[in-house]
Design a protein around this motif. Structure first.
Motif, PDB file in Angstrom:
ATOM      1  N   ALA A  52       0.840  -1.199   0.000  1.00  0.00           N
ATOM      2  CA  ALA A  52       0.000   0.000   0.000  1.00  0.00           C
ATOM      3  C   ALA A  52       0.874   1.247   0.000  1.00  0.00           C
ATOM      4  O   ALA A  52       1.899   1.309   0.686  1.00  0.00           O
ATOM      5  N   ILE A  53       0.443   2.255  -0.754  1.00  0.00           N
ATOM      6  CA  ILE A  53       1.236   3.475  -0.890  1.00  0.00           C
ATOM      7  C   ILE A  53       1.262   4.280   0.406  1.00  0.00           C
ATOM      8  O   ILE A  53       2.283   4.852   0.773  1.00  0.00           O
ATOM      9  N   SER A  54       0.146   4.304   1.140  1.00  0.00           N
ATOM     10  CA  SER A  54       0.048   5.224   2.273  1.00  0.00           C
ATOM     11  C   SER A  54       1.100   4.960   3.344  1.00  0.00           C
ATOM     12  O   SER A  54       1.396   5.838   4.146  1.00  0.00           O
ATOM     13  N   THR A  55       1.691   3.748   3.366  1.00  0.00           N
ATOM     14  CA  THR A  55       2.685   3.453   4.398  1.00  0.00           C
ATOM     15  C   THR A  55       4.004   3.010   3.782  1.00  0.00           C
ATOM     16  O   THR A  55       4.879   2.501   4.476  1.00  0.00           O
ATOM     17  N   ILE A  56       4.138   3.187   2.466  1.00  0.00           N
ATOM     18  CA  ILE A  56       5.256   2.549   1.782  1.00  0.00           C
ATOM     19  C   ILE A  56       6.604   3.144   2.201  1.00  0.00           C
ATOM     20  O   ILE A  56       7.615   2.430   2.283  1.00  0.00           O
ATOM     21  N   GLY A  57       6.608   4.446   2.541  1.00  0.00           N
ATOM     22  CA  GLY A  57       7.862   5.073   2.936  1.00  0.00           C
ATOM     23  C   GLY A  57       8.450   4.403   4.167  1.00  0.00           C
ATOM     24  O   GLY A  57       9.625   4.027   4.199  1.00  0.00           O
ATOM     25  N   GLY A  58       7.600   4.247   5.201  1.00  0.00           N
ATOM     26  CA  GLY A  58       8.053   3.627   6.435  1.00  0.00           C
ATOM     27  C   GLY A  58       8.540   2.206   6.211  1.00  0.00           C
ATOM     28  O   GLY A  58       9.587   1.797   6.719  1.00  0.00           O
ATOM     29  N   GLU A  59       7.781   1.468   5.410  1.00  0.00           N
ATOM     30  CA  GLU A  59       8.157   0.077   5.118  1.00  0.00           C
ATOM     31  C   GLU A  59       9.526   0.018   4.463  1.00  0.00           C
ATOM     32  O   GLU A  59      10.345  -0.863   4.756  1.00  0.00           O
ATOM     33  N   MET A  60       9.758   0.959   3.537  1.00  0.00           N
ATOM     34  CA  MET A  60      11.018   0.927   2.804  1.00  0.00           C
ATOM     35  C   MET A  60      12.189   1.215   3.729  1.00  0.00           C
ATOM     36  O   MET A  60      13.248   0.603   3.612  1.00  0.00           O
ATOM     37  N   VAL A  61      11.992   2.165   4.670  1.00  0.00           N
ATOM     38  CA  VAL A  61      13.079   2.462   5.608  1.00  0.00           C
ATOM     39  C   VAL A  61      13.416   1.222   6.423  1.00  0.00           C
ATOM     40  O   VAL A  61      14.582   0.879   6.621  1.00  0.00           O
ATOM     41  N   LYS A  62      12.375   0.504   6.846  1.00  0.00           N
ATOM     42  CA  LYS A  62      12.595  -0.726   7.626  1.00  0.00           C
ATOM     43  C   LYS A  62      13.409  -1.734   6.819  1.00  0.00           C
ATOM     44  O   LYS A  62      14.413  -2.271   7.289  1.00  0.00           O
ATOM     45  N   SER A  63      12.951  -1.972   5.576  1.00  0.00           N
ATOM     46  CA  SER A  63      13.633  -2.962   4.742  1.00  0.00           C
ATOM     47  C   SER A  63      15.061  -2.518   4.428  1.00  0.00           C
ATOM     48  O   SER A  63      15.981  -3.331   4.375  1.00  0.00           O
ATOM     49  N   ALA A  64      15.238  -1.212   4.243  1.00  0.00           N
ATOM     50  CA  ALA A  64      16.575  -0.702   3.934  1.00  0.00           C
ATOM     51  C   ALA A  64      17.515  -1.002   5.089  1.00  0.00           C
ATOM     52  O   ALA A  64      18.653  -1.431   4.890  1.00  0.00           O
ATOM     53  N   LYS A  65      17.016  -0.796   6.321  1.00  0.00           N
ATOM     54  CA  LYS A  65      17.842  -1.088   7.507  1.00  0.00           C
ATOM     55  C   LYS A  65      18.224  -2.553   7.512  1.00  0.00           C
ATOM     56  O   LYS A  65      19.390  -2.910   7.714  1.00  0.00           O
ATOM     57  N   GLU A  66      17.231  -3.417   7.280  1.00  0.00           N
ATOM     58  CA  GLU A  66      17.502  -4.856   7.293  1.00  0.00           C
ATOM     59  C   GLU A  66      18.587  -5.229   6.304  1.00  0.00           C
ATOM     60  O   GLU A  66      19.394  -6.118   6.546  1.00  0.00           O
ATOM     61  N   ARG A  67      18.541  -4.579   5.155  1.00  0.00           N
ATOM     62  CA  ARG A  67      19.497  -4.938   4.113  1.00  0.00           C
ATOM     63  C   ARG A  67      20.735  -4.057   4.140  1.00  0.00           C
ATOM     64  O   ARG A  67      21.561  -4.116   3.214  1.00  0.00           O
ATOM     65  N   ASN A  68      20.818  -3.224   5.187  1.00  0.00           N
ATOM     66  CA  ASN A  68      21.991  -2.387   5.321  1.00  0.00           C
ATOM     67  C   ASN A  68      22.197  -1.445   4.137  1.00  0.00           C
ATOM     68  O   ASN A  68      23.316  -1.303   3.641  1.00  0.00           O
TER      69      ASN A  68
END
Lengths: 174, 583
Positions: A79-95
């Protein structure tokens, strides 16, 4: 039977009027315009970038074909409305830097597929969507604004974007 | 017509085709000189209507005729084969009548084709130049096959009576005719396949591999879909013809024959339409495999509402069929016993249909709805297909029941387990309806992938197993059944024939709409992802606008077809008068 043929013709025309009526008054009436290329100027403000990014996502980018605005059951894509937050989380996981992550998601989506989804996101800098660099940065900014801090800007982020595009090209069309 | 010799007939066919092709090429050449040069990006503009609408109408008209002349031979030859094996004259007559229809329709098909062949290169020179670069050889092959097709077709028709005693050979010619028709269908589908799911070219559209450009993702599934749809459509037109002849006929004998022809054609049409969703599913799978975005755009994006429209149209077709079968009970001795059941089925369908047609709120397109975060009661997050599929399979089941009831309404089973058999039938119908409804409701709760890949096939599977089981059960139960009386063909009120026409008109409209979706799925591309449409017509119009064009095409088509029917009748009357005078 006299006039039978004419009566049949009346049935033909009547039915067609009925179907036209449904088409005109029951179905939604919107047109789908071909996209215009948006030129993004140096020194564009964050607000301008965000509104351009929103417009592109809803029209030319055709993101809404797959992505819903709010989370829904059985959705095809995040979903677009929360996609920014999700991406930051995934980015952290993948360093990864958030910036690198969002560009990779746009131009090299097969590299990392979000859990629970299929690998069907198209690389949107390529045909048929063919967003140009400025448009990609605007879209990235808009997505980041949905639940996280906006870190991309134009033209400063061009470098990071080109890096991801080059990575995708290296994969060699596979 | 039987008097025309075979050679004369063949010459007539070849001359017609050659004249039309020559006219086409000469027009292309002359107009190319007279008209002003195309715009820089390669367009000329058709006055008033605009190029798109003009080509749209002509192409769809041509396709309607082509579908008819390719579809009807399939069952003309099947009927002839049956009449040969069973030595049934009525079957031979219907096969001959079908053949007469499509042979005479050839001319109209070719005229529409010629107009299209002149219009496209003149209005879209750059795009057509590209198509010729990539697929040119197939176009020349197409012309060769067209000549073959016309020769075989005219031979098949004009030799009908002469070869009365060589039925086997004549049937073989009919099979050859269908083989040629299939080849033409494959060639034309490859063009459309290339435009929609291109292959074999570089990103800039340079040819890499011609075979790959022919053998695209869409090619075979599209051809299959068209093949079956042509049979459905061809049979529908034959039913319309029968209805027209029934209504205008003056003797009871003719009425009996055309009543039977209308019934047979309509049932073939509906029977074959049962497999269309399956092939449509295959076609969808191939489009998704080519490009998810296009697939989703077609199924759930801009075109989402046209699937609702499709359900409305299929619903209308099935209602016409049910209404027709219900009235048909009149002519079955013993049919009265079943009135209440078929009426009940019809009312259920009518109610379901009305519910479908009642708008629940202002219609929003899916994208608009998502943008403002509102969920549409029909579309919303639920997806159209689940609701649509369920409604369609259940209506089909009801229609099949009407058909089965009609078939057995003049019989009385003699097997001792008839009561148990009836109970089994009721359990089968209710059980499968509940199962299909259950799956329909359940599919709202799962992801679209599961819905499409698992639940929909199961739903259709249940449907097919049910009708096959019912079919076997009925055959066993009514083996050697006592026959109350033979059907009284021709004893049909006139309004039943309007239902027959309704089936065909609706199907024609549906075909126009599906053609639009297939073509519109490319959006602002001539060749998807390869060659952009930069003309002023590159946008997708509103659904209302598209509906007007579909209706225009359909009305025009029926005017032409009506003219054809009328001239066949005149011809027959003139011949009968001549024959009568001679005797």
């Amino acid at each position: 039977m006299k006039g039978g043929g004419l009566k049949l013709l009346a049935v033909v025309i009547g039915l067609n009027i009925f179907f036209t009526y449904i088409g005109l008054y029951f179905l939604p009436q919107s047109e789908s315009q071909p996209p215009k290329t948006i030129k993004i100027e140096k020194g564009v403000t964050v607000d301008e970038l965000l509104s351009l990014g929103e417009e592109i996502s809803f029209s030319k980018g055709q993101c809404m074909v797959c992505h819903p605005m709010k989370a829904e059951t059985g959705m095809r894509a995040p979903a677009i409305s929360t996609i920014g937050g999700e991406m930051v989380k995934s980015a952290k996981e993948r360093n990864m830097k958030p910036e690198a992550y969002v560009f990779e998601a746009l131009v090299n989506p097969a590299e990392y597929v979000q859990k629970g989804f299929e690998n069907m996101m198209p690389p949107i800098h390529k045909s048929p969507t063919s967003l140009n660099e400025g448009e990609l940065i605007a879209v990235a900014a808009f997505l980041q604004s949905k639940g996280s801090q906006v870190t991309v800007s134009y033209p400063e982020s061009l470098e990071a974007l080109k890096e991801q595009i080059a990575k995708e090209a290296k994969k060699g069309g596979s | 017509m039987a008097e025309v010799s075979v050679t004369k007939g063949l010459i007539k066919g070849v001359v017609k085709l050659t004249v039309l092709l020559t006219v086409g090429f000469v027009c292309l050449f002359l107009f190319g000189k007279i008209l002003s040069a195309p715009t820089e990006d390669g367009y000329r503009f058709f006055p008033m209507l605009g190029s798109r609408v003009w080509v749209w109408i002509i192409a769809q008209l041509h396709l309607n005729f082509a579908a008819f002349v390719l579809g009807v031979p399939i069952f003309a030859v099947s009927m002839e084969f049956l009449s040969w094996r069973r030595t049934d004259d009525r079957l031979d007559r219907i096969a001959y009548d079908f053949t007469k229809l499509f042979t005479l329709a050839y001319t109209l098909t070719a005229i529409a084709g010629t107009v299209l062949m002149v219009s496209l290169p003149l209005l879209y020179p750059k795009f057509m130049g590209h198509l010729m670069d990539i697929l040119g050889p197939t176009w020349w092959l197409y012309i060769v096959v067209m000549y073959g097709e016309v020769l075989v077709c005219y031979y098949y028709f004009y030799s009908w009576h002469q070869m009365k005693d060589k039925k086997g050979v004549h049937v073989a010619i009919g099979v050859l005719l269908n083989f040629m028709g299939l080849t033409m269908l494959l060639i034309t589908s490859s063009w459309v396949g290339y435009m929609t799911t291109p292959g074999g070219v570089s990103e800039t559209g340079a040819l890499i591999n011609r075979w790959a450009a022919i053998k695209t993702y869409m090619w075979i599934p599209l051809s299959l879909h068209r093949l079956v749809a042509n049979v459905v459509f061809g049979a529908g037109i034959a039913a319309a013809y029968a209805a027209y002849r029934f209504i205008t006929s003056e003797t009871d004998e003719d009425r009996a024959y055309y009543d039977w022809m209308g019934y047979t054609s309509a049932m073939i049409s509906i029977g074959f339409s049962l497999i269309l969703p399956g092939i449509g599913y295959l076609l969808g799978v191939e489009i998704y495999a080519y490009n998810e975005q296009m697939g989703i755009q077609l199924m759930g994006g801009f075109f989402a509402w046209l699937w609702v429209m499709q359900a409305i149209l299929i619903g209308a077709i099935l209602m016409f069929v049910n209404y027709y079968l219900w009235i048909s009970l009149n002519k079955m001795p013993g049919g009265e016993r079943y009135f209440k059941y078929v009426k009940f089925l019809f009312i259920i369908m009518l109610l379901g249909y009305t519910v479908w047609l009642t708008p629940h709120s202002v219609a929003l397109s899916l994208e608009e709805a998502r943008r403002i975060g509102a969920y549409h009661p029909i579309l919303g997050n639920l997806g159209v297909m689940a609701a649509k599929n369920t409604a369609v399979v259940i209506s089909y089941l009801a229609t099949f029941l009407s058909f089965a009831i009609f078939k057995m309404s003049n019989k009385e089973p003699v097997v001792p387990w008839a009561k148990a058999g009836n109970a089994i039938r009721i359990i089968l119908v209710l059980g499968s309806s509940v199962a299909m409804l259950g799956i329909g409701v359940y599919s709202y709760m799962v992801t679209s992938a599961v819905r499409v890949k698992v639940l929909s096939p199961i739903q259709f599977g249940i449907f097919f197993v049910t009708i096959i089981a019912l079919f076997i059960l009925d055959n066993m139960m009514y083996k050697n059944a006592k026959i109350i009386g033979e059907p009284r063909w021709g004893k049909m009120p006139e309004r039943s024939q309007y239902a027959l026409i309704g089936i065909t008109v609706t199907f024609t409209w549906l075909m126009a709409m599906m053609g639009y979706m297939r073509s519109g799925g490319r959006q602002y591309w001539h060749v998807y992802g390869i060659m952009k449409d930069t003309s002023p017509d590159a946008y997708l119009p509103t659904h209302g606008y598209a509906a007007i064009v579909c209706s225009t095409v359909t009305v025009l088509f029926f005017l032409f077809i009506g003219l054809l029917f009328w001239s066949i009748m005149k011809l027959e009357k003139a011949q009968a008068a001549k024959g009568g005078a001679k005797a």
